[in-house]
Enzyme design. Structure first.
Site, PDB file in Angstrom:
ATOM      1  N   ASP A   1       7.129 -18.125 -18.769  1.00  0.00           N
ATOM      2  CA  ASP A   1       8.289 -18.065 -17.872  1.00  0.00           C
ATOM      3  C   ASP A   1       8.843 -16.644 -17.946  1.00  0.00           C
ATOM      4  O   ASP A   1       8.429 -15.851 -18.801  1.00  0.00           O
ATOM      5  CB  ASP A   1       9.367 -19.072 -18.327  1.00  0.00           C
ATOM      6  CG  ASP A   1      10.631 -18.997 -17.472  1.00  0.00           C
ATOM      7  OD1 ASP A   1      10.506 -18.964 -16.232  1.00  0.00           O
ATOM      8  OD2 ASP A   1      11.742 -18.954 -18.029  1.00  0.00           O
ATOM      9  N   SER A   2       9.813 -16.357 -17.090  1.00  0.00           N
ATOM     10  CA  SER A   2      10.435 -15.035 -17.135  1.00  0.00           C
ATOM     11  C   SER A   2      11.299 -14.838 -18.385  1.00  0.00           C
ATOM     12  O   SER A   2      11.525 -13.706 -18.796  1.00  0.00           O
ATOM     13  CB  SER A   2      11.307 -14.852 -15.889  1.00  0.00           C
ATOM     14  OG  SER A   2      12.248 -15.903 -15.826  1.00  0.00           O
TER      15      SER A   2
ATOM     16  N   CYS B   1       7.738 -21.808 -14.647  1.00  0.00           N
ATOM     17  CA  CYS B   1       8.679 -21.017 -13.865  1.00  0.00           C
ATOM     18  C   CYS B   1       8.455 -21.384 -12.401  1.00  0.00           C
ATOM     19  O   CYS B   1       7.334 -21.252 -11.897  1.00  0.00           O
ATOM     20  CB  CYS B   1       8.392 -19.537 -14.104  1.00  0.00           C
ATOM     21  SG  CYS B   1       9.324 -18.428 -13.062  1.00  0.00           S
TER      22      CYS B   1
ATOM     23  N   GLU C   1      20.896 -17.647 -19.587  1.00  0.00           N
ATOM     24  CA  GLU C   1      20.392 -16.633 -20.517  1.00  0.00           C
ATOM     25  C   GLU C   1      21.515 -16.162 -21.460  1.00  0.00           C
ATOM     26  O   GLU C   1      21.268 -15.801 -22.597  1.00  0.00           O
ATOM     27  CB  GLU C   1      19.808 -15.426 -19.758  1.00  0.00           C
ATOM     28  CG  GLU C   1      18.567 -15.737 -18.933  1.00  0.00           C
ATOM     29  CD  GLU C   1      17.250 -15.702 -19.714  1.00  0.00           C
ATOM     30  OE1 GLU C   1      17.186 -15.031 -20.749  1.00  0.00           O
ATOM     31  OE2 GLU C   1      16.295 -16.375 -19.266  1.00  0.00           O
TER      32      GLU C   1
ATOM     33  N   CYS D   1      14.252 -24.772 -10.940  1.00  0.00           N
ATOM     34  CA  CYS D   1      14.165 -23.571 -11.776  1.00  0.00           C
ATOM     35  C   CYS D   1      14.233 -24.087 -13.203  1.00  0.00           C
ATOM     36  O   CYS D   1      15.080 -24.931 -13.514  1.00  0.00           O
ATOM     37  CB  CYS D   1      15.336 -22.630 -11.480  1.00  0.00           C
ATOM     38  SG  CYS D   1      15.460 -21.261 -12.653  1.00  0.00           S
TER      39      CYS D   1
ATOM     40  N   HIS E   1      15.329 -22.933 -15.811  1.00  0.00           N
ATOM     41  CA  HIS E   1      16.585 -22.702 -16.528  1.00  0.00           C
ATOM     42  C   HIS E   1      17.615 -23.812 -16.235  1.00  0.00           C
ATOM     43  O   HIS E   1      18.506 -24.051 -17.036  1.00  0.00           O
ATOM     44  CB  HIS E   1      17.214 -21.379 -16.083  1.00  0.00           C
ATOM     45  CG  HIS E   1      16.566 -20.147 -16.624  1.00  0.00           C
ATOM     46  ND1 HIS E   1      15.299 -19.752 -16.293  1.00  0.00           N
ATOM     47  CD2 HIS E   1      17.029 -19.203 -17.496  1.00  0.00           C
ATOM     48  CE1 HIS E   1      15.012 -18.606 -16.905  1.00  0.00           C
ATOM     49  NE2 HIS E   1      16.049 -18.260 -17.642  1.00  0.00           N
TER      50      HIS E   1
HETATM   51  N1  DGL Z   1      13.042 -19.962 -14.849  1.00  0.00           N
HETATM   52  C1  DGL Z   1      12.468 -19.367 -13.716  1.00  0.00           C
HETATM   53  C2  DGL Z   1      12.281 -20.297 -12.551  1.00  0.00           C
HETATM   54  O1  DGL Z   1      11.977 -21.415 -12.768  1.00  0.00           O
HETATM   55  C3  DGL Z   1      12.817 -17.985 -13.359  1.00  0.00           C
HETATM   56  C4  DGL Z   1      14.203 -17.601 -13.235  1.00  0.00           C
HETATM   57  C5  DGL Z   1      14.264 -16.117 -13.008  1.00  0.00           C
HETATM   58  O2  DGL Z   1      13.672 -15.406 -13.788  1.00  0.00           O
HETATM   59  O3  DGL Z   1      14.900 -15.700 -12.031  1.00  0.00           O
HETATM   60  O4  DGL Z   1      12.380 -19.949 -11.411  1.00  0.00           O
END
Ligand code: DGL
Length: 265
Positions: free
Chosen positions: A10-11, A73, A152, A184, A186
């Site tokens: 993931d990012s 992600c 984050e 997402c 997150h």
């Molecule tokens: N967690 C990621 C997603 O599912 C990326 C969020 C990001 O880095 O902008 O999209």
């Protein structure tokens, strides 16, 4: 049987929601997780950057001998999954299709909401996929770019995420959506806040659980499950900061064996 690790990326920290789900449904497996902390967020970047980052990390995970790659992600799954699948001969799975399948099963009125990063929402991947599956499903999408930095930074409860959530979710609240995809990785960390704003009648779909179930069935069907009790999670980041460590400690207490910095670019 196959005792090689499962590779996940993931990012940043969000993909650990997928790792959590994987370690619950596949407790014996070894997991290598890459968080691209040097380049987070992906959600506001161009398609060519996201393709390049995803390819670099996937290649690194394959060098570590991973038996399957899980793109934890939504942004990278939206923009890079089909490219990676057609250019690399390995099993790769993203988080979009498993979430779509769950949402399709849960919705009663075929009104589905999707929250995601700007890149995910602008890719139209969810609405296009739902259209292919069932013309009667209508999709209401909303980009929520401030959710990722909130997570984050550890702002997952209290007045700040609540007011941001109210701002983003007003449009959804005025619709008949009965099922909402947290598009997402997150966002599951903001599920309580999102539910508080939308009320209990809207069913939230957490793509991490849907993806973990799909990984389990793929490994099982291809005879790739570990037969030893490896049970380890090794975490790799492209930029190491104490903040990442603190976030991991705060949210993911379940046995992370190591956090190391790597160079993938
Ligand atoms: N967690 C990621 C997603 O599912 C990326 C969020 C990001 O880095 O902008 O999209």
């Amino acid at each position: 049987m196959d005792n090689r690790p499962i590779g996940v990326f993931d990012s940043g920290v969000g993909g650990l929601t997928v790792v959590n789900a994987l370690s619950k449904v596949l407790p014996k497996e070894s997991i290598y997780y890459v968080g691209d902390t040097a380049r987070v967020p992906y959600g506001n970047k161009s398609k060519s950057s996201i393709l390049k980052f995803s390819l670099q990390i996937t290649k690194w995970l394959l060098k570590q001998n991973c038996k399957i790659i899980v793109i934890a992600c939504n942004t990278a799954s939206s923009l890079a999954l089909s490219y990676l699948k057609s250019n690399l001969s390995t099993s790769i799975i993203g988080v979009i299709d498993p979430a779509i399948k769950y949402a399709q099963m849960k919705t009663k009125n075929k009104q589905i909401g999707v929250l995601g990063t700007r890149a995910t929402i602008n890719s139209n991947i969810y609405s296009n996929r739902f259209k292919e599956l069932d013309q009667k499903i209508s999709v209401i999408s909303k980009a929520c770019p401030l959710f990722v930095p909130l997570v984050e930074e550890g702002f997952i409860s209290g007045p700040i995420p609540l007011s941001v959530a109210k701002h983003y979710l007003n449009d959804i609240r005025e619709t008949d959506v009965d099922t909402l995809i947290l598009g997402c990785t997150h966002y599951p960390l903001l599920a309580t806040i999102i539910s508080n704003v939308l009320g209990p009648s809207i069913k939230l779909i957490d793509s991490s659980l849907a993806t973990a179930d799909k990984v389990k069935s793929m490994l099982k069907n291809n005879n790739l499950l570990a037969d030893k009790n490896l049970s380890e999670i090794n975490c790799y980041v492209t930029d190491y900061t104490k903040t990442f460590n603190t976030t991991v400690d705060r949210f993911f207490k379940s046995n992370i064996n190591s956090i190391k910095k790597i160079d993938v670019f």
